[in-house]
Design an enzyme around this catalytic site. Sequence first.
Site, short mmCIF file in Angstrom:
data_model
loop_
_atom_site.label_atom_id
_atom_site.label_comp_id
_atom_site.label_asym_id
_atom_site.label_seq_id
_atom_site.Cartn_x
_atom_site.Cartn_y
_atom_site.Cartn_z
N ARG A 1 15.84 0.41 -2.23
CA ARG A 1 14.70 -0.21 -2.91
C ARG A 1 15.00 -0.45 -4.38
NH1 ARG A 1 9.87 0.52 -0.25
NH2 ARG A 1 9.20 -1.04 -1.74
N LYS B 1 1.13 7.34 5.04
CA LYS B 1 0.58 5.99 4.90
C LYS B 1 -0.17 5.54 6.16
CE LYS B 1 4.60 4.96 2.05
NZ LYS B 1 5.82 4.15 1.98
N PRO C 1 0.82 -1.22 0.00
CA PRO C 1 0.00 0.00 0.00
C PRO C 1 0.85 1.27 0.00
CG PRO C 1 -0.84 -1.57 1.59
CD PRO C 1 0.48 -2.10 1.10
N GLU C 2 0.52 2.18 -0.88
CA GLU C 2 1.14 3.49 -0.89
C GLU C 2 0.05 4.52 -0.56
OE1 GLU C 2 4.08 4.57 -3.57
OE2 GLU C 2 4.75 2.54 -4.00
#
Length: 263
Positions: free
Chosen positions: A249, A59, A2-3
């Site tokens: 990442r 978030k 989820p972003e």
Amino acid sequence: MPELPDVEAYRRFFAQHAAGRTVRRTLVTDEGILRNASARALDDALRGHRFEEPGRHGKWLIASTTGPVVLFHFGMTGDLGWGENDEARHRHDRVIFELDRGELRYRNMRKLGGLWLAHDQDEVRAVTGRLGPDALGIDRRAFRRLLRGRRSGVKALLMNQSVLAGVGNLVADETLWRARLHPAARVEALSEDEVARVHRAMRDVLRISVERYDRVPSPRGWLNHVRGRPDAACPRCGTPLDRATVAGRTTYFCPRCQPYTGS
Ligand SMILES: [Zn+2]
């Protein structure tokens, strides 16, 4: 994972189903998902209180009640569900809020993320840690101010939640591809025009994602349409994409549209 756009969709879902509703009972099927309270303490704290309009910061989904606050983080596999009654519960529903109408369910297969209980704003801040302004609403002037004096790679900075809250890996890559900036470009070396390009690209990516898709989409013409494919080519110029680890990442970028110009 989820972003910001996913969490904004959860916030709307929560608002639609739980805002204005009173908690009759809280069921916890897996106490490991509660990060700072026992199942008993959560139930005691919430029972009889009404959920108010939920907020979101980066978030985090922040669910205030007429009593304490519940903080939701969705980790990699979190989700929300709702049902009229206890039918069709899912085995990964870890926390169930029985309301005066229906029940809201927090589902999480892999159990990253979780739920926290906070009794006031100080406790909320202690849970979330320092958060920068939310990425969805920030205007260009505030964004420029945020970057001033920073020494960092641009992708690392965008994803640093204490500077700017809400940008994850997909949004960062899509933003920098649109802005034609290398993910490791140095923030301190960006021109005014480059900063403006990053801001505009981030705003567009977030707005389109939130308003049309409830997630970071992968339509034709987006980097996200091809990322992860073994033969991924730049949707703009057709050059094979590069893949590298930036800011810890997996990062996709176009070596032609996003050349590294820093030292
Ligand atoms: Zn390209």
